[in-house]
Design an enzyme around this catalytic site. Structure first.
Site, PDB file in Angstrom:
ATOM      1  N   GLY A  31       0.815  -1.210   0.000  1.00 47.40           N
ATOM      2  CA  GLY A  31       0.000   0.000   0.000  1.00 47.40           C
ATOM      3  C   GLY A  31       0.847   1.257   0.000  1.00 47.40           C
ATOM      4  N   GLY A  36       5.582   4.645  -8.736  1.00 45.93           N
ATOM      5  CA  GLY A  36       6.351   3.421  -8.996  1.00 45.93           C
ATOM      6  C   GLY A  36       5.434   2.196  -9.033  1.00 45.93           C
ATOM      7  N   HIS A  37       4.560   2.066  -8.003  1.00 49.25           N
ATOM      8  CA  HIS A  37       3.615   0.943  -7.993  1.00 49.25           C
ATOM      9  C   HIS A  37       2.685   1.012  -9.205  1.00 49.25           C
ATOM     10  CE1 HIS A  37       4.212   1.483  -3.482  1.00 49.25           C
ATOM     11  NE2 HIS A  37       4.532   0.217  -3.649  1.00 49.25           N
ATOM     12  N   ASP A 151      14.103  -2.751  -4.944  1.00 46.47           N
ATOM     13  CA  ASP A 151      14.377  -3.811  -3.970  1.00 46.47           C
ATOM     14  C   ASP A 151      15.038  -4.964  -4.733  1.00 46.47           C
ATOM     15  OD1 ASP A 151      13.083  -2.632  -1.582  1.00 46.47           O
ATOM     16  OD2 ASP A 151      11.349  -2.671  -2.898  1.00 46.47           O
ATOM     17  N   SER A 186       9.564   5.678  -3.152  1.00 46.76           N
ATOM     18  CA  SER A 186       9.367   4.724  -2.066  1.00 46.76           C
ATOM     19  C   SER A 186       8.251   5.259  -1.179  1.00 46.76           C
ATOM     20  CB  SER A 186      10.660   4.619  -1.239  1.00 46.76           C
ATOM     21  OG  SER A 186      10.389   4.040   0.019  1.00 46.76           O
TER      22      SER A 186
HETATM   23  O1  PAF Z   1       8.213  -4.890  -1.881  1.00 47.34           O
HETATM   24  C1  PAF Z   1       7.225  -4.902  -1.113  1.00 47.34           C
HETATM   25  O2  PAF Z   1       6.394  -3.981  -1.075  1.00 47.34           O
HETATM   26  C2  PAF Z   1       7.040  -6.083  -0.175  1.00 47.34           C
HETATM   27  O3  PAF Z   1       8.256  -6.572   0.272  1.00 47.34           O
HETATM   28  C3  PAF Z   1       6.172  -7.202  -0.773  1.00 47.34           C
HETATM   29  C4  PAF Z   1       6.823  -7.818  -1.999  1.00 47.34           C
HETATM   30  C5  PAF Z   1       4.795  -6.653  -1.144  1.00 47.34           C
HETATM   31  C6  PAF Z   1       5.984  -8.318   0.267  1.00 47.34           C
HETATM   32  O4  PAF Z   1       5.360  -7.845   1.417  1.00 47.34           O
END
Ligand code: PAF
Length: 280
Positions: A31, A36-37, A151, A186
């Site tokens: 969330g 980025g997401h 990451d 982030s």
């Molecule tokens: O990168 C993230 O946001 C988290 O590590 C993930 C992959 C959703 C796992 O909780």
């Protein structure tokens, strides 16, 4: 866009998509969604018939209780952002749904991948990531899953998990999304004070400096230069800077080879930021 709170309804939805011969792209998140997401969701929408997004702040991957408590959460806003990005369904479970009492939990061994960098500084973190991602893959039954390269160590760990436990699932790595001044996007950036936010692009500046040196300097020379630059910085505190092989993540000694990367973790006040760059 559908919103599911339970494992049962999410898996039933995925099974029905698969039953109709439709492909599923999956974007796992915690969330506090940002551009980025959303870029991962848009890509998943372009490459699949349906997109599932999970929103779950996974308590077992936080080794610092303060970080877990302060992790930003705003489900309503996240849902609003996901609709125009092309998300088909969201899985947003409670902790008790993911971790029922008395459950016998799996334990993952990621070997040398988890003994360096984030694994060394955040004990238990990657096992927590492995446990939740393994569960999420079993719940959402995706054909493709999308992960950002910010990451990068997590990405390598998930590739290993997938090879061993979810063969057939394609892991799609996605470029790091950056603000105009270079700071890697982030959810934690929200917590930076104005002064720290202004200072934080120095992290990417130093990664670029390392990349510029890579052709004609050794890993040791580059590390010394970057460590010195942070030692002179008034606000940012370097936790680690490491030059490592992009596949094995093991430290590089001597000349930097094609595929090697630089990895960095920095404290900007009490906010911990990570970033990385391909050096050659
Ligand atoms: O990168 C993230 O946001 C988290 O590590 C993930 C992959 C959703 C796992 O909780």
């Amino acid at each position: 866009m559908k919103i599911f709170r339970t494992i049962r309804e999410t898996t039933a939805f995925s099974e029905s998509l698969r039953g109709q011969g439709l492909s599923i792209g999956f974007v796992p998140t915690m969330g506090a969604l940002h551009e980025g997401h959303l870029s991962l969701v848009r890509r998943a929408a372009a490459e699949n018939d349906a997109v599932l997004v999970s929103i779950f702040v996974n308590p077992i991957q936080f080794n610092n209780p303060n970080d877990l408590e302060k992790y930003p959460r705003d489900l309503e806003k996240d849902l609003e952002l996901l609709i125009p990005a092309g998300c088909t369904a969201v899985f947003a479970p409670e902790v008790s749904e993911m971790y029922p009492e008395n459950e016998v939990r799996k334990h993952f061994d990621f070997g040398a991948l988890e003994t360096v960098m984030e694994g060394a500084f955040r004990p238990g973190h990657f096992n927590g990531v492995g446990v939740v991602v393994d569960k999420l893959f079993n719940i959402t039954l995706p054909h493709r899953a999308y992960f950002g390269e910010k990451d990068y160590q997590q990405l390598q760990i998930i590739r290993m998990l997938t090879r061993n436990a979810h063969p057939g699932l394609e892991i799609v790595p996605c470029d790091i999304s950056r603000e105009d001044d270079g700071l890697a996007r982030s959810s934690r950036n929200e917590r930076l004070t104005p002064g720290m936010r202004k200072a934080a692009p120095f992290i990417y500046e130093m990664l670029n400096k390392a990349a510029g040196m890579a052709k004609d300097h050794t890993a040791e020379e580059i590390s010394e230069e970057i460590e010195q630059a942070f030692a002179n910085h008034e606000l940012l505190k370097l936790e680690y800077f490491s030059i490592a092989d992009g596949d094995t993540l093991q430290p590089v000694h001597g000349p930097v080879n094609v595929g090697d990367r630089a990895f960095i973790a920095v404290f900007a006040g009490d906010v911990r930021l990570i970033d990385n760059i391909q050096l050659r």
